[in-house]
Design an enzyme around this catalytic site. Sequence first.
Site, PDB file in Angstrom:
ATOM      1  N   GLU A 148      14.287 -13.145   4.026  1.00 37.66           N
ATOM      2  CA  GLU A 148      13.824 -12.837   5.389  1.00 37.66           C
ATOM      3  C   GLU A 148      14.608 -11.726   6.067  1.00 37.66           C
ATOM      4  O   GLU A 148      14.045 -10.913   6.806  1.00 37.66           O
ATOM      5  CB  GLU A 148      13.886 -14.098   6.269  1.00 37.66           C
ATOM      6  CG  GLU A 148      12.776 -15.105   6.017  1.00 37.66           C
ATOM      7  CD  GLU A 148      13.083 -16.083   4.881  1.00 37.66           C
ATOM      8  OE1 GLU A 148      13.996 -15.802   4.071  1.00 37.66           O
ATOM      9  OE2 GLU A 148      12.402 -17.114   4.809  1.00 37.66           O
ATOM     10  N   GLU A 150      11.517 -22.538   1.381  1.00 36.39           N
ATOM     11  CA  GLU A 150      11.701 -23.547   2.429  1.00 36.39           C
ATOM     12  C   GLU A 150      10.772 -24.738   2.193  1.00 36.39           C
ATOM     13  O   GLU A 150      11.156 -25.889   2.430  1.00 36.39           O
ATOM     14  CB  GLU A 150      11.486 -22.908   3.804  1.00 36.39           C
ATOM     15  CG  GLU A 150      12.609 -21.925   4.130  1.00 36.39           C
ATOM     16  CD  GLU A 150      12.371 -21.119   5.393  1.00 36.39           C
ATOM     17  OE1 GLU A 150      11.314 -20.462   5.477  1.00 36.39           O
ATOM     18  OE2 GLU A 150      13.230 -21.150   6.291  1.00 36.39           O
TER      19      GLU A 150
HETATM   20  C1  3H9 Z   1       9.096 -15.881   5.683  1.00 36.44           C
HETATM   21  O1  3H9 Z   1       8.790 -16.534   4.725  1.00 36.44           O
HETATM   22  C2  3H9 Z   1       9.481 -16.470   6.998  1.00 36.44           C
HETATM   23  C3  3H9 Z   1       9.804 -17.932   6.953  1.00 36.44           C
HETATM   24  O2  3H9 Z   1      11.157 -18.141   6.704  1.00 36.44           O
HETATM   25  C4  3H9 Z   1       9.551 -18.565   8.283  1.00 36.44           C
HETATM   26  C5  3H9 Z   1       8.160 -18.885   8.640  1.00 36.44           C
HETATM   27  C6  3H9 Z   1       8.038 -19.669   9.893  1.00 36.44           C
HETATM   28  N1  3H9 Z   1       2.791 -11.900   3.217  1.00 36.44           N
HETATM   29  O3  3H9 Z   1       4.676  -6.821  -3.762  1.00 36.44           O
HETATM   30  P1  3H9 Z   1       3.348  -6.862  -4.378  1.00 36.44           P
HETATM   31  C7  3H9 Z   1       1.138  -8.556  -0.309  1.00 36.44           C
HETATM   32  S1  3H9 Z   1       9.086 -14.184   5.617  1.00 36.44           S
HETATM   33  C8  3H9 Z   1       1.701 -11.113   3.218  1.00 36.44           C
HETATM   34  O4  3H9 Z   1       2.723  -5.572  -4.734  1.00 36.44           O
HETATM   35  P2  3H9 Z   1       4.433  -8.104  -6.740  1.00 36.44           P
HETATM   36  C9  3H9 Z   1       1.599  -7.120  -0.498  1.00 36.44           C
HETATM   37  O5  3H9 Z   1       1.603  -6.425   0.711  1.00 36.44           O
HETATM   38  C10 3H9 Z   1       8.428 -13.808   4.020  1.00 36.44           C
HETATM   39  N2  3H9 Z   1       1.399 -10.250   2.231  1.00 36.44           N
HETATM   40  O6  3H9 Z   1       3.317  -7.846  -5.640  1.00 36.44           O
HETATM   41  C11 3H9 Z   1       0.576  -6.611  -1.473  1.00 36.44           C
HETATM   42  O7  3H9 Z   1      -0.594  -6.311  -0.750  1.00 36.44           O
HETATM   43  P3  3H9 Z   1      -1.544  -5.114  -1.194  1.00 36.44           P
HETATM   44  C12 3H9 Z   1       9.447 -13.961   2.957  1.00 36.44           C
HETATM   45  C13 3H9 Z   1       2.234 -10.197   1.193  1.00 36.44           C
HETATM   46  O8  3H9 Z   1       3.799  -8.979  -7.735  1.00 36.44           O
HETATM   47  C14 3H9 Z   1       0.277  -7.823  -2.354  1.00 36.44           C
HETATM   48  O9  3H9 Z   1       0.662  -8.954  -1.584  1.00 36.44           O
HETATM   49  N3  3H9 Z   1       8.889 -13.486   1.704  1.00 36.44           N
HETATM   50  C15 3H9 Z   1       3.381 -10.986   1.127  1.00 36.44           C
HETATM   51  O10 3H9 Z   1       5.037  -6.798  -7.148  1.00 36.44           O
HETATM   52  C16 3H9 Z   1       1.019  -7.829  -3.650  1.00 36.44           C
HETATM   53  O11 3H9 Z   1       2.400  -7.643  -3.384  1.00 36.44           O
HETATM   54  C17 3H9 Z   1       9.075 -12.244   1.270  1.00 36.44           C
HETATM   55  O12 3H9 Z   1       9.748 -11.433   1.890  1.00 36.44           O
HETATM   56  C18 3H9 Z   1       3.655 -11.877   2.196  1.00 36.44           C
HETATM   57  N4  3H9 Z   1       4.710 -12.684   2.205  1.00 36.44           N
HETATM   58  O13 3H9 Z   1       5.582  -8.879  -5.983  1.00 36.44           O
HETATM   59  C19 3H9 Z   1       8.425 -11.896  -0.041  1.00 36.44           C
HETATM   60  N5  3H9 Z   1       4.037 -10.710  -0.018  1.00 36.44           N
HETATM   61  O14 3H9 Z   1      -2.056  -5.477  -2.543  1.00 36.44           O
HETATM   62  C20 3H9 Z   1       7.718 -10.583   0.051  1.00 36.44           C
HETATM   63  C21 3H9 Z   1       3.296  -9.787  -0.652  1.00 36.44           C
HETATM   64  O15 3H9 Z   1      -2.589  -5.067  -0.135  1.00 36.44           O
HETATM   65  N6  3H9 Z   1       6.947 -10.279  -1.140  1.00 36.44           N
HETATM   66  N7  3H9 Z   1       2.212  -9.470   0.075  1.00 36.44           N
HETATM   67  O16 3H9 Z   1      -0.673  -3.877  -1.214  1.00 36.44           O
HETATM   68  C22 3H9 Z   1       7.525  -9.835  -2.276  1.00 36.44           C
HETATM   69  O17 3H9 Z   1       8.719  -9.693  -2.389  1.00 36.44           O
HETATM   70  C23 3H9 Z   1       6.605  -9.493  -3.423  1.00 36.44           C
HETATM   71  O18 3H9 Z   1       5.324  -9.281  -2.900  1.00 36.44           O
HETATM   72  C24 3H9 Z   1       6.507 -10.590  -4.539  1.00 36.44           C
HETATM   73  C25 3H9 Z   1       5.379 -10.181  -5.518  1.00 36.44           C
HETATM   74  C26 3H9 Z   1       7.835 -10.639  -5.270  1.00 36.44           C
HETATM   75  C27 3H9 Z   1       6.164 -11.928  -3.942  1.00 36.44           C
END
Ligand code: 3H9
Length: 696
Positions: free
Chosen positions: A125, A105
Amino acid sequence: MTDKVRYELTDGVAVITIDNPPVNALGHAVRVGLSDAIARFEADDDAKAALILGAGKLFLGGADISEFGKPTKDPWLPEIIGRMESSPKPVVCAIQGAALGGGLEVALGCHYRLAIKGAKLGLPEVNLGIIPGAGGTQRMPRVTGVKAALEVIPAGGTMSAERAVEIGLADRLAEGDPREAGLTYAKELIETGAAPRPVGKLACPQHDAQAFEEARALWSKKNRGEVSRLASIDAVEAATRLEIESGLAEERRIFNEMMETPQRAGLIHAFFIERKTAKLPEIEGVAPREVSKIGVIGGGTMGAGIATAALTRGLDVTLVERDDASAEKAAATIAKNLDGAVKRGKLSAGQRDAILNDAFRTATDYDALSGTDLAIEAVFEDMEVKKQVFAELDRVMKPGAVLATNTSYLDVNEIARSTSRPSDVIGLHFFGPAHVMKLLEVVVADDTANDVTATAFALAKTMGKTAVRAGVCDGFIGNRILSAYRAAADRMVLAGASPYQVDRAVKAFGWPMGPYEMGDLAGLDIGYATRQRKAATRDPRDIGPTWADELYHLGRLGQKTGRGYYIYKEGQRGGQEDPEVEGLVAKTRDEQGITPRDFSDEEIQRRYMAAMVNEAARVVEEGIAQRPLDVDVTFLYGYGFPRWRGGPMHWADTVGLTELLADIERYAEEDAFFWQPAPLLWRLASDNKKFASLNG
Ligand code: 3H9
């Protein structure tokens, strides 16, 4: 500005770098920093364009999920993006690694988007039970058209950088360093006098109104019961009829509504817990043993599935079978599995051929395993047979190799102690089909060395599996709990519910299958064998489903024989209900003097879930599962528990443990033997605590 956002001026370009490891989530400090940086850029006369970057391996991972459910703090992401979009000077971004959710976004708020090869772009999301809330549903259709937006947003999927350029989500593809490529692009825009290009000012392109109904029909069926996917379609539809400001307001209204749903809480719980199962004190800082060559013993469906999963993830596999004919059959199954992977686009035909030629071989002699680092036994579920296999493994495997059993209920301690190296033995319980199902129960026996456990978790990662640590007991975490809720279902059937009503009620709760459909899939011989195995130690009050035993004796073994609890006909999807089965149930009730009563679907669901949670509480208390979250992950990945309910323990916390305990105590009035409240459930309810309090 905060230390999470840097501002520097290079050749007339304001380079704004978001640096918030590990995923550059757009938490409060980042939003403050970004907002300040945009203001500084606008005021900076020397800056002719801005370049937005994410430090490290990815651009932006989205909003900070850990802030959800807490009061929102200014500045809001949508406001920052709006301000960026209305900047009078061009704003560019360079996307490497990933631009997800709020991250994409932000990119859509930029005037020009550069995608680096290898990057994934998406709005995931809905996987968290919400919808994009910072303009994604309004801006994406404006640049890609409605069709592409409807393919991406309700699916919560990602796309490649190439695809993003193809559909107009990104303007340009580049390779290499995002800063270099971004600076080149920004300078080119300055030189050519390119004007800002706010996406919000674009009209939503013409579209087929039918597309919305089709998308609703698809997602109502595909992810039955989930609200956010359908809500995201409503938001995209708003983009087609409203000006940007009103569209954004509508998106926010829906976003806020989704934030309040229990589904959002369940899905976010699922997101965080699946990342925690491998965080165990016993393996923290423990180096796993090196594993590149593995052996699989037994080439039936399970062994072949395990071998397939390992081969597709780059491991070298030697499969041992008892004779040439069985080895050939196993090799054919594996080749067929790999063909399936080629068809689904997971492997190229060349990769499949290379795997079969170079990384896979069969043998009929255990000596072929002498060079392997780890062996997984997947032979017949019989202790004596397993011990014979382990004696052979003990003889041929090199020192330090890991010896694993894929047993689904046998005593791993007994297997381990039958060898001269019990500390090298572990259970690796895969779920069938093993090349598809994500769950791996890592069964840690009393003598298992910590680095063997660490090796199992590392192997799971290599194989793309989600591993959960389990202790030794009959059925480990999943199958032990399954026995309890299946028993609750059998009791309800005996008391008056039909097996078909039970299946329907359970599916209405969100499960993909009811217990009897699952029984038909697994084979009635499996359930029968389990009952026989436990017969000697069964308490006389523990009444089994004798009507199901009769089905077994009639040769009705489920899908594989065309008849089980249901009747299966060639070319028909699913099974047909069978009055003969209901007749057998009725006969059993007569024999036992039971007058059948009616059950509501809700009562069926409550009893089914209560039995599950009650047994799960015992499993946690006994240390078979380390934490309630391990039970939740087991059921999400191994049993198709509806993800939006977060897992059985999260569901129980949502319903309330006091209420659940009251249900169990009421059921106990009619069947005190079966419905004994688990001490842990009782304690937590008395202390007004949740299972989540034990998740650490
Ligand atoms: C959104 O964006 C809403 C908006 O539209 C509106 C806003 C107003 N936040 O997965 P990993 C942590 S909704 C906080 O092992 P990878 C995760 O818990 C969001 N923490 O790494 C982990 O912590 P820990 C939309 C997050 O390299 C660490 O980071 N976005 C977030 O295998 C490492 O993560 C998503 O849904 C976050 N957003 O994969 C993306 N993301 O080390 C969600 C990760 O303590 N994230 N953490 O266990 C992912 O899909 C994967 O983390 C990503 C990296 C592909 C980014």
